[in-house]
Design an enzyme around this catalytic site. Structure first.
Site, PDB file in Angstrom:
ATOM      1  N   ASP A  61       0.847  -1.197   0.000  1.00 54.01           N
ATOM      2  CA  ASP A  61       0.000   0.000   0.000  1.00 54.01           C
ATOM      3  C   ASP A  61       0.881   1.246   0.000  1.00 54.01           C
ATOM      4  OD1 ASP A  61      -1.927  -1.934   0.400  1.00 54.01           O
ATOM      5  OD2 ASP A  61      -1.995  -1.618   2.564  1.00 54.01           O
ATOM      6  N   ASP A  88       3.437  12.706   1.147  1.00 53.20           N
ATOM      7  CA  ASP A  88       4.844  12.334   1.371  1.00 53.20           C
ATOM      8  C   ASP A  88       5.465  13.131   2.524  1.00 53.20           C
ATOM      9  OD1 ASP A  88       4.650  14.571  -0.276  1.00 53.20           O
ATOM     10  OD2 ASP A  88       6.501  14.152  -1.352  1.00 53.20           O
ATOM     11  N   HIS A 151       3.913  26.590  -2.446  1.00 50.23           N
ATOM     12  CA  HIS A 151       4.104  25.217  -2.942  1.00 50.23           C
ATOM     13  C   HIS A 151       2.811  24.800  -3.645  1.00 50.23           C
ATOM     14  CE1 HIS A 151       5.551  21.175  -3.128  1.00 50.23           C
ATOM     15  NE2 HIS A 151       4.945  20.695  -2.064  1.00 50.23           N
ATOM     16  N   ASP A 173       8.894  21.662   1.316  1.00 49.85           N
ATOM     17  CA  ASP A 173       8.820  21.775  -0.145  1.00 49.85           C
ATOM     18  C   ASP A 173       8.438  23.214  -0.466  1.00 49.85           C
ATOM     19  OD1 ASP A 173       9.360  19.128  -0.595  1.00 49.85           O
ATOM     20  OD2 ASP A 173       7.295  18.543  -1.000  1.00 49.85           O
ATOM     21  N   ASP A 205      14.975  21.873  -0.266  1.00 48.82           N
ATOM     22  CA  ASP A 205      14.244  21.043  -1.236  1.00 48.82           C
ATOM     23  C   ASP A 205      15.044  20.918  -2.541  1.00 48.82           C
ATOM     24  OD1 ASP A 205      12.344  19.858  -2.887  1.00 48.82           O
ATOM     25  OD2 ASP A 205      10.995  21.595  -2.926  1.00 48.82           O
ATOM     26  N   SER A 243      -5.007  17.240  -3.041  1.00 44.57           N
ATOM     27  CA  SER A 243      -4.595  18.329  -2.158  1.00 44.57           C
ATOM     28  C   SER A 243      -4.238  19.593  -2.938  1.00 44.57           C
ATOM     29  CB  SER A 243      -3.368  17.902  -1.356  1.00 44.57           C
ATOM     30  OG  SER A 243      -2.329  17.526  -2.237  1.00 44.57           O
ATOM     31  N   SER A 375       5.262  22.686 -12.017  1.00 43.25           N
ATOM     32  CA  SER A 375       5.789  21.984 -10.847  1.00 43.25           C
ATOM     33  C   SER A 375       5.528  22.770  -9.565  1.00 43.25           C
ATOM     34  CB  SER A 375       7.291  21.783 -11.026  1.00 43.25           C
ATOM     35  OG  SER A 375       7.859  21.353  -9.812  1.00 43.25           O
ATOM     36  N   HIS A 377       7.825  22.819  -7.200  1.00 42.90           N
ATOM     37  CA  HIS A 377       9.147  22.939  -6.563  1.00 42.90           C
ATOM     38  C   HIS A 377      10.022  23.979  -7.253  1.00 42.90           C
ATOM     39  CE1 HIS A 377       8.431  19.284  -4.179  1.00 42.90           C
ATOM     40  NE2 HIS A 377       7.745  18.910  -5.235  1.00 42.90           N
ATOM     41  N   HIS A 399      15.053  16.054   0.130  1.00 44.63           N
ATOM     42  CA  HIS A 399      13.924  15.788  -0.766  1.00 44.63           C
ATOM     43  C   HIS A 399      14.381  15.556  -2.203  1.00 44.63           C
ATOM     44  CE1 HIS A 399      11.372  18.391   2.160  1.00 44.63           C
ATOM     45  NE2 HIS A 399      11.960  17.370   2.746  1.00 44.63           N
TER      46      HIS A 399
HETATM   47 ZN   LIG Z   1       4.966  18.733  -1.201  1.00 42.84          ZN
END
Ligand SMILES: [Zn+2]
Length: 561
Positions: A61, A88, A151, A173, A205, A243, A375, A377, A399
Site C-alpha cells: 500500500d 509524502d 508550494h 517543499d 528542497d 490536495s 511543478s 518545486h 527531498h
Molecule cells: Zn509537497
C-alpha cells in the site's frame, strides 16, 4: 563535498554543544520525508511521510520511514513539525502516533486539518498546535520560527530551528511563484533576515534542482485550462492531486466562467475539498458544486468531474474509469484533463490510463500535449537566489533522488559555498553540527517498512522477492511423500504449476534431482521435514534453471509416509 562511506557505523554520542540531524527518509528517493533533529537529549521530528510503491513492489500500500532509530526514545520526542499537507510529508503520522499517541503535531491550519481528517480514519485524535508564518514556538531545547513558503498546496511553512548549538533552516517543499492564486509568496524577506542572523545549516528542497531557470507561475496555466473548457463538446473530467487546492480553484473558476457544474469524485478528493472550502482556502460560487448523482440530470456540456488518480494509482477513480469499472462511463465526446505532474516511476501506469481512456473515445489533455501543469518545486534559478540571500554556513540538500541532491549541492557550491560545507547524504546518514561545522558522523538503520493489506512490517524484502518471482516466473508446488525411516520417496512426487506457461509434466524430469537431494540428506542423518523441504526446493530450482532457464517460485511440501 562529504560523501557517505559504506563502512560508516553507529554515530558516537553527541557532544553537549552539538546538534544532530538524522534523515530517516526523503534523501535518495522522492517520498517518505522525515528528519529527526537531536539536541541535549531531546528529539524534534520534521515531517513524517509515505513513499508510494512502484511496480516491482506488488501488494504494497505504502512505504514508511524506519522508526528503529526512535525505539526506546519515544519519550524524548518533543514534537512533529509538519511543513505542509502532502502525503509524502504527513502520510506516516498515523503510524508514528501508534508508537506514542500524545506527540504534539505542529503545523499550519490547512496542514493540521488534512492530517486530522486522515487520523480520524485511523480513529486517532491527535494533540495539535496550530502555527502560522511569523509565529515562534518553543519545543524543549528547540526554538522554532515559521516562515511562509509557496508550494503546490496552500499554507506551506519553512521552519527555522534555533538551538544553543546553532540554527537550522528547513525549507520543506517550496517554490517561488511570484503571482500565486492566494497572493501568499515564499517570504524571501524572512529568509534574508534569518540569513543576516546566521543560518548554520540550510536544509533545502532538491526536487527540481536539475531544472534550469524558474518554475512557471501557476496562473500561466489558465489559458490552457480555459481552452479545454471552451472547446470540450461534452463532459470534462479533471484529474489532479486531492490536495492541489489552487489547481482545483482554477478548474472551479473555469467551470463557473463556462457555466458548468462541478462534482468531486473519489474519497480523498471529496474530503479534502470540503475541508479546503470550509476553511476558506477554496472559493466556490453558490450552487456550482453538486453531488455526483445529480449529474445524470444535466446535459454533458454542463458537467465537470474532478477526480483523483492522476498518478495512475490502480484503485483511484480515474484508473477505474479507464477500465470501465466505475459508475462514470467514459465515452465519445468526453475530455479528460490530467492536471498534475508525473511522479517519476508512474509513467507506465499513467500511459496505460491515457490509452484506456482514448480507447473509449475520450480526448485526453495532459502535460505531454498541452500546458496544463507546472511543478510545485523551486527550479535551479530560484535555489540560487536562496543561497545568495541566506548565505548559510552549511548546506544539506533534502527531498530528492541522488541526482537531485547532487544537482542542488552543485548549485550551492556555484554560489561560493565551500564544498566541505555541503553535505550530500542519503537516508540513515547522521550529520552533526558542532562548532558551526556540519559533518557526517555515522549511519543508522533507515530501511523500507512496508504497509501491506493494512499491516505494518509484516511483508519483508524476502517476501516481496517471492511475490515478484511468483508474478514474473510462476510457481510450482512439489508434493513429496517421503519414508521417514529410509529418507526415500515412496512414490513419484506430484507437481502443480501456475503461471509458468508450460505443462507441469515438464517437472517430472526433475525427480532424479529430488532423489539425489534426499539421498544426501539421509546420508547426513537429516530427517527434519522443514529441512527436507528446503533441500527439495533448492534441487528443483537448480534443475529448472539448468535445464529450462526458468526460475519459478518452488513451494515444497513433504509428507511423512
Ligand atoms: Zn509537497
Amino acid at each position: 563535498m562529504s560523501h557517505p562511506h559504506p563502512e560508516l557505523g553507529a554515530p558516537p554520542s553527541l557532544p553537549r554543544n552539538g546538534l544532530r540531524v538524522v534523515a530517516l527518509g526523503g534523501l535518495g528517493e522522492v517520498g517518505r520525508n522525515m528528519a529527526v533533529l537531536e539536541h541535549r537529549g531531546k528529539l524534534l521530528i520534521i515531517d513524517c511521510g509515505v513513499l508510494f510503491p512502484e511496480e516491482h513492489q506488488p501488494g504494497v500500500d505504502v512505504i514508511l520511514p524506519d522508526f528503529t532509530f526512535l525505539q526506546g526514545r519515544w519519550q524524548d520526542v518533543v514534537g512533529v513539525v509538519l511543513t505542509h499537507g502532502h502525503e509524502d510529508h504527513i502520510g506516516g503520522v498515523p503510524y508514528l502516533l501508534k508508537e506514542r499517541g500524545d506527540i504534539p503535531l505542529v503545523g499550519s491550519r490547512l496542514t493540521l486539518a488534512f492530517v486530522s481528517a486522515k487520523l480520524k480514519e485511523h480513529r486517532i485524535k491527535p494533540r495539535t498546535t496550530q502555527v502560522a508564518e511569523g509565529d515562534r514556538l518553543t519545543l524543549g531545547p528547540f526554538d522554532c520560527e515559521f516562515v511562509a513558503v509557496n508550494h503546490s498546496i496552500p499554507d506551506g511553512l519553512a521552519v527555522m530551528v534555533r538551538t544553543s548549538a546553532g540554527s537550522v533552516l528547513h525549507t520543506g517543499d517550496f517554490k517561488m511563484d511570484q503571482f500565486p492564486l492566494d497572493d501568499r509568496i515564499t517570504d524571501l524577506r524572512a529568509f534574508a533576515r534569518l540569513g543576516e542572523e546566521g543560518v548554520d545549516l540550510f536544509m533545502v528542497d532538491s526536487t527540481n534542482a536539475e531544472v534550469p531557470g524558474f518554475t512557471t507561475a501557476e496562473k500561466d496555466l489558465s489559458p490552457a485550462i480555459d481552452t479545454v473548457f471552451r472547446t470540450a463538446p461534452g463532459r470534462i473530467v479533471v484529474s489532479s492531486f486531492a490536495s492541489h487546492v489552487h489547481r482545483i480553484q482554477q478548474v472551479i473558476d473555469a467551470a463557473a466562467a463556462h457555466r458548468r457544474k462541478v462534482a468531486f469524485v473519489g474519497r480523498s478528493m471529496v474530503r479534502n475539498m470540503k475541508i479546503a472550502q470550509d476553511l476558506g482556502y477554496l472559493e466556490v460560487p453558490r450552487g456550482l458544486v453538486v453531488d455526483v448523482k445529480e449529474l445524470d440530470n444535466l446535459p454533458p456540456e454542463k458537467v465537470t468531474l474532478v477526480s483523483t488518480g492522476s498518478q495512475g494509482e490502480p484503485m483511484a477513480a480515474l484508473s477505474r474509469m479507464a477500465n470501465r469499472d466505475h459508475q462514470i462511463r467514459i465515452g465519445e465526446g468526453d475530455t479528460v484533463l490530467l492536471a498534475s505532474s508525473l511522479i517519476p516511476g508512474n509513467e507506465n501506469a499513467v500511459s496505460r490510463i491515457i490509452n484506456g481512456l482514448t480507447r473509449w473515445g475520450a480526448k485526453v489533455v495532459h502535460q505531454g500535449n498541452a500546458k496544463v501543469h507546472v511543478s510545485g518545486h523551486a527550479s535551479a534559478g530560484e535555489l540560487v537566489y536562496c543561497y545568495n540571500i541566506i548565505r548559510p554556513r552549511n548546506v544539506m540538500p533534502v527531498h530528492g533522488e541522488w541526482r537531485h541532491l547532487r544537482a542542488n549541492a552543485d548549485l550551492a557550491i556555484a554560489t561560493g559555498m565551500h564544498p566541505e560545507n555541503v553535505v550530500v547524504v542519503d537516508d540513515g546518514m547522521v550529520v552533526d553540527l558542532v562548532q558551526g561545522k556540519a559533518r557526517v558522523s555515522g549511519k543508522v538503520r533507515a530501511g523500507y517498512v512496508y504497509v501491506s493489506a493494512g499491516n505494518v512490517g509484516d511483508v519483508t524484502e524476502d517476501e516481496l522477492r517471492d511475490r515478484l518471482t511468483l508474478s514474473q516466473q510462476g510457481t510450482v508446488t512439489v508434493v513429496a511423500l517421503v519414508d521417514a525411516d529410509t529418507g526415500r520417496l515412496t512414490e513419484a512426487p506430484d507437481f502443480v504449476a501456475r503461471g509458468l506457461g508450460t505443462d507441469e509434466r515438464m517437472f517430472e524430469a526433475s525427480v532424479p534431482a529430488i532423489e539425489k537431494a534426499l539421498a544426501e540428506a539421509a546420508a547426513q542423518g537429516i530427517g527434519d521435514t522443514h529441512e527436507l523441504e528446503q533441500r527439495i526446493a533448492r534441487a528443483v530450482s537448480r534443475w529448472a534453471f539448468r535445464t529450462h532457464r526458468r526460475n519459478p517460485l518452488v513451494v515444497p511440501v513433504v509428507i511423512d509416509a
